[in-house]
Scaffold this motif. Structure first.
Motif, PDB file in Angstrom:
ATOM      1  N   ASP A 164       0.801  -1.230   0.000  1.00  8.72           N
ATOM      2  CA  ASP A 164       0.000   0.000   0.000  1.00  8.72           C
ATOM      3  C   ASP A 164       0.834   1.280   0.000  1.00  8.72           C
ATOM      4  OD1 ASP A 164      -2.108  -1.696   0.041  1.00  8.72           O
ATOM      5  OD2 ASP A 164      -3.023  -0.925   1.871  1.00  8.72           O
ATOM      6  N   ASN A 165       1.958   1.290   0.657  1.00 11.90           N
ATOM      7  CA  ASN A 165       2.739   2.519   0.813  1.00 11.90           C
ATOM      8  C   ASN A 165       4.165   2.430   0.283  1.00 11.90           C
ATOM      9  OD1 ASN A 165       0.751   2.422   3.417  1.00 11.90           O
ATOM     10  ND2 ASN A 165       1.012   4.521   2.671  1.00 11.90           N
ATOM     11  N   LEU A 166       4.471   1.334  -0.392  1.00 14.50           N
ATOM     12  CA  LEU A 166       5.831   1.154  -0.888  1.00 14.50           C
ATOM     13  C   LEU A 166       5.822   0.937  -2.400  1.00 14.50           C
ATOM     14  CD1 LEU A 166       8.819   0.930  -0.052  1.00 14.50           C
ATOM     15  CD2 LEU A 166       8.477  -1.555   0.133  1.00 14.50           C
ATOM     16  N   LEU A 167       6.598   1.758  -3.100  1.00 15.65           N
ATOM     17  CA  LEU A 167       6.715   1.681  -4.551  1.00 15.65           C
ATOM     18  C   LEU A 167       8.124   1.259  -4.934  1.00 15.65           C
ATOM     19  CD1 LEU A 167       5.116   5.155  -5.440  1.00 15.65           C
ATOM     20  CD2 LEU A 167       3.965   2.941  -5.597  1.00 15.65           C
ATOM     21  N   GLN A 168       8.224   0.571  -6.054  1.00 21.14           N
ATOM     22  CA  GLN A 168       9.528   0.323  -6.650  1.00 21.14           C
ATOM     23  C   GLN A 168       9.578   1.042  -7.983  1.00 21.14           C
ATOM     24  OE1 GLN A 168      11.258  -3.612  -6.494  1.00 21.14           O
ATOM     25  NE2 GLN A 168      12.250  -3.328  -8.498  1.00 21.14           N
ATOM     26  N   VAL A 169      10.628   1.811  -8.198  1.00 16.07           N
ATOM     27  CA  VAL A 169      10.804   2.571  -9.429  1.00 16.07           C
ATOM     28  C   VAL A 169      11.955   1.952 -10.211  1.00 16.07           C
ATOM     29  CG1 VAL A 169      11.267   4.831 -10.432  1.00 16.07           C
ATOM     30  CG2 VAL A 169       9.979   4.659  -8.295  1.00 16.07           C
ATOM     31  N   GLY A 170      11.609   1.406 -11.384  1.00 14.47           N
ATOM     32  CA  GLY A 170      12.620   0.721 -12.185  1.00 14.47           C
ATOM     33  C   GLY A 170      13.283  -0.377 -11.380  1.00 14.47           C
ATOM     34  N   ASP A 171      14.585  -0.516 -11.541  1.00  8.87           N
ATOM     35  CA  ASP A 171      15.325  -1.506 -10.765  1.00  8.87           C
ATOM     36  C   ASP A 171      16.324  -0.840  -9.837  1.00  8.87           C
ATOM     37  OD1 ASP A 171      17.137  -0.510 -12.538  1.00  8.87           O
ATOM     38  OD2 ASP A 171      17.647  -2.439 -13.465  1.00  8.87           O
ATOM     39  N   HIS A 172      16.037   0.450  -9.515  1.00  8.32           N
ATOM     40  CA  HIS A 172      17.054   1.194  -8.768  1.00  8.32           C
ATOM     41  C   HIS A 172      16.580   1.834  -7.473  1.00  8.32           C
ATOM     42  CE1 HIS A 172      15.176   4.810 -10.489  1.00  8.32           C
ATOM     43  NE2 HIS A 172      15.224   4.196 -11.670  1.00  8.32           N
ATOM     44  N   THR A 173      15.266   2.046  -7.306  1.00  2.69           N
ATOM     45  CA  THR A 173      14.817   2.809  -6.143  1.00  2.69           C
ATOM     46  C   THR A 173      13.512   2.272  -5.580  1.00  2.69           C
ATOM     47  OG1 THR A 173      15.807   4.812  -7.099  1.00  2.69           O
ATOM     48  CG2 THR A 173      14.317   5.131  -5.248  1.00  2.69           C
ATOM     49  N   LYS A 174      13.436   2.209  -4.267  1.00  4.37           N
ATOM     50  CA  LYS A 174      12.166   1.984  -3.577  1.00  4.37           C
ATOM     51  C   LYS A 174      11.756   3.292  -2.914  1.00  4.37           C
ATOM     52  CE  LYS A 174      12.618  -2.986  -2.694  1.00  4.37           C
ATOM     53  NZ  LYS A 174      12.707  -4.052  -1.662  1.00  4.37           N
ATOM     54  N   VAL A 175      10.469   3.591  -2.984  1.00  6.12           N
ATOM     55  CA  VAL A 175       9.942   4.829  -2.423  1.00  6.12           C
ATOM     56  C   VAL A 175       8.910   4.484  -1.363  1.00  6.12           C
ATOM     57  CG1 VAL A 175       8.705   6.977  -2.878  1.00  6.12           C
ATOM     58  CG2 VAL A 175      10.311   6.082  -4.590  1.00  6.12           C
ATOM     59  N   SER A 176       9.194   4.878  -0.146  1.00  4.44           N
ATOM     60  CA  SER A 176       8.234   4.727   0.948  1.00  4.44           C
ATOM     61  C   SER A 176       7.512   6.057   1.091  1.00  4.44           C
ATOM     62  CB  SER A 176       8.959   4.373   2.250  1.00  4.44           C
ATOM     63  OG  SER A 176       8.045   4.316   3.322  1.00  4.44           O
ATOM     64  N   ALA A 177       6.220   6.070   0.787  1.00  5.03           N
ATOM     65  CA  ALA A 177       5.459   7.320   0.756  1.00  5.03           C
ATOM     66  C   ALA A 177       4.283   7.271   1.713  1.00  5.03           C
ATOM     67  CB  ALA A 177       4.957   7.596  -0.661  1.00  5.03           C
ATOM     68  N   ARG A 178       4.075   8.373   2.400  1.00  6.99           N
ATOM     69  CA  ARG A 178       2.900   8.466   3.278  1.00  6.99           C
ATOM     70  C   ARG A 178       1.630   8.537   2.451  1.00  6.99           C
ATOM     71  NH1 ARG A 178       0.293  12.804   5.351  1.00  6.99           N
ATOM     72  NH2 ARG A 178       1.867  14.227   4.517  1.00  6.99           N
ATOM     73  N   SER A 179       1.696   9.217   1.284  1.00  4.09           N
ATOM     74  CA  SER A 179       0.561   9.322   0.365  1.00  4.09           C
ATOM     75  C   SER A 179       1.067   9.165  -1.057  1.00  4.09           C
ATOM     76  CB  SER A 179      -0.143  10.677   0.502  1.00  4.09           C
ATOM     77  OG  SER A 179      -0.647  10.885   1.794  1.00  4.09           O
ATOM     78  N   VAL A 180       0.176   8.717  -1.951  1.00  2.00           N
ATOM     79  CA  VAL A 180       0.532   8.527  -3.352  1.00  2.00           C
ATOM     80  C   VAL A 180      -0.539   9.164  -4.234  1.00  2.00           C
ATOM     81  CG1 VAL A 180       0.957   6.856  -5.197  1.00  2.00           C
ATOM     82  CG2 VAL A 180       1.734   6.357  -2.859  1.00  2.00           C
ATOM     83  N   VAL A 181      -0.100   9.873  -5.257  1.00  2.62           N
ATOM     84  CA  VAL A 181      -1.014  10.386  -6.277  1.00  2.62           C
ATOM     85  C   VAL A 181      -0.741   9.614  -7.575  1.00  2.62           C
ATOM     86  CG1 VAL A 181      -1.721  12.356  -7.681  1.00  2.62           C
ATOM     87  CG2 VAL A 181      -1.119  12.689  -5.271  1.00  2.62           C
ATOM     88  N   ILE A 182      -1.773   8.955  -8.093  1.00  6.98           N
ATOM     89  CA  ILE A 182      -1.669   8.251  -9.375  1.00  6.98           C
ATOM     90  C   ILE A 182      -2.186   9.187 -10.459  1.00  6.98           C
ATOM     91  CG2 ILE A 182      -2.457   6.287 -10.737  1.00  6.98           C
ATOM     92  CD1 ILE A 182      -2.771   4.736  -8.121  1.00  6.98           C
ATOM     93  N   ALA A 183      -1.280   9.600 -11.344  1.00  7.72           N
ATOM     94  CA  ALA A 183      -1.642  10.519 -12.430  1.00  7.72           C
ATOM     95  C   ALA A 183      -0.977  10.027 -13.708  1.00  7.72           C
ATOM     96  CB  ALA A 183      -1.200  11.934 -12.091  1.00  7.72           C
TER      97      ALA A 183
END
Length: 465
Positions: A122-141
């Motif tokens: 729910d709060n963790l994204l993986q971007v490509g093969d290089h970065t994980k993003v832990s976000a309090r909120s996410v905007v899908i656009a």
């Protein structure tokens, strides 16, 4: 693989995403903007701006070829150089895209991530093969993409979408346009005016966004007089032979027709870009299209700190609406769990055809029968329109019987894009038909046609304005 922690992660750097980023940043949140594709927004790269560049060239060609009725004779024929037309389209398109890209590059480098984002939870994204993003909120656009039905995908490079048109280096000889929506009408008419043999093939009698039967029928006749416009057909077979495509379709009266074209331009709708987001890894409820179920006013997905803005939600795929939604989603993401509903502006939509098509407020289809009166004007004998030989058009305005307030309009006619703004402002100000008729109308202007329609509505309410 590194991990970054932020208050807000915005997925997609289009019109909605950029607005969300700026708004969340202004609210004091730490924000990261994630984009896996090309920067430049749909509007600048493959939408609003390049299409208007093509339309501007088409209008120039049409005007140059239509001077004789004024007694103005141009020696010889009007020659359209397809290579020069497309060179200007691409050059100016790239200039508009450059403005957007420059704006993105001026953002702090730490706020930008390149790569496609995917939810791990729910709060963790993986971007490509290089970065994980832990976000309090996410905007899908993440926007939307053209839909190409399977029968056309088999045509290979002979099938194109609007994105491809603006990369052409020359104009083709023959094009079939599939779909009579906004994009199909605009590009189909523009290509026709530039000398391309165009057949526009619709399926359900649709003409742009129109829902009023009388206006739709009038518009269909206008376009059918201008080029081969088949609003209601059934495509039975499509095949490729070398660099040509054969299409067999049945018309509304049962006639079977065969055409041969160089390209098939599919403008048969768009789908939300959610397939690669890994939303199945979250606890977010999804609809049948795989889009998170969300509140259309706050853009929040259920009780989650996830917000859906812009074309991806499929509500109002227009730049100004996407920007408004992005601002609202960005503010709510930054302030979560405090969320505020968006107060939308008056609905307005325009088709940049000639004559133009516009809709403001409630559509005919959405109004309750018996609750309103319809005011009407034909532009065929409207003074200024006839002077300019742009006198084709029919307008309906809808006025509530009880309150006498203007509630909506649908029409085709000259200067529709400008009249639409007058009506949108009137709607947002909740003006009555009487208050609108009390406003000044200069003479002679096309807007006097609007006054005629308003007077028609007032008369049907039982009083002349």
């Amino acid at each position: 693989m590194r991990t970054v922690k932020v208050d807000v992660a915005v997925i997609g750097a289009g019109s909605a995403g950029l607005s969300a980023y700026r708004t969340a940043k202004a609210a004091g949140a730490s924000v990261v903007l994630i984009e896996g594709g090309a920067h430049g927004t749909t509007c600048a790269r493959v939408g609003c701006m390049p299409s208007k560049l093509l339309i501007a060239a088409a209008e120039a060609a049409h005007s140059a070829a239509a001077t004789a009725p004024f007694g103005v004779h141009v020696d010889g024929t009007v020659r359209v150089d397809g290579r020069e037309v497309m060179q200007r389209v691409r050059s100016e398109r790239d200039r508009f895209v450059g403005f957007v890209v420059d704006g993105v590059e001026k953002m702090p480098e730490a706020d930008r991530l390149t790569g496609y984002a995917r939810f791990i939870d729910d709060n963790l994204l993986q971007v490509g093969d290089h970065t994980k993003v832990s976000a309090r909120s996410v905007v899908i656009a993440t926007g939307s993409s053209p839909v190409v039905p399977a029968m056309y995908r088999a045509l290979g490079d002979r099938v194109v979408i609007n994105d491809d048109v603006f990369d052409w280096t020359d104009l083709p000889r023959r094009v079939a346009v599939i779909g009579a929506g906004v994009i199909g009408l605009e590009l189909g008419q523009a290509l026709s005016r530039l000398g391309v043999d165009v057949t526009l093939i619709g399926a359900r009698g649709k003409v742009g966004p129109l829902t009023d039967p009388d206006i739709t029928a009038y518009a269909a006749k206008v376009f059918d007089d201008a080029f081969r416009f088949e609003a209601r057909t059934d495509v039975e077979a499509v095949s490729r032979d070398g660099d040509e495509v054969q299409i067999r379709y049945r018309t509304s009266d049962g006639e079977l027709r065969d055409i041969t074209v160089d390209y098939v331009l599919v403008t048969a709708g768009r789908k939300p870009n959610v397939g690669s987001l890994g939303l199945e890894n979250t606890s977010i409820a999804l609809d049948e299209s795989g889009v998170p179920v969300y509140d259309p006013l706050t853009f929040q997905a259920g009780a989650h700190p996830v917000f859906i803005a812009g074309d991806v939600n499929g509500v109002l795929p227009l730049l100004h609406e996407a920007a408004d939604e992005g601002r609202a989603a960005g503010a709510n993401a930054a302030r979560f769990p405090e969320v505020t509903p968006l107060v939308r502006r008056a609905p307005i939509s325009v088709v940049f055809s000639d004559p133009g098509i516009a809709m403001v407020g409630a559509s005919y289809r959405d109004l309750t029968p018996g609750s309103f009166v319809t005011g009407e004007v034909s532009f065929e004998d409207q003074g200024r329109s006839r002077v300019m030989l742009r006198n084709r058009g029919l307008m309906h305005v809808y006025v509530d019987k009880a309150s006498r307030q203007f509630v909506g309009a649908e029409w085709i006619g000259p200067d529709a894009e400008h009249i639409a703004h007058l009506l949108a402002w009137s709607l947002q100000m909740k003006l009555t038909v009487d208050a609108m008729l009390a406003m000044p109308f200069y003479h002679p202007v096309v807007e006097e046609g609007l006054r005629t329609a308003l007077r028609s509505a007032a008369e049907r309410l039982g009083a002349v304005g």
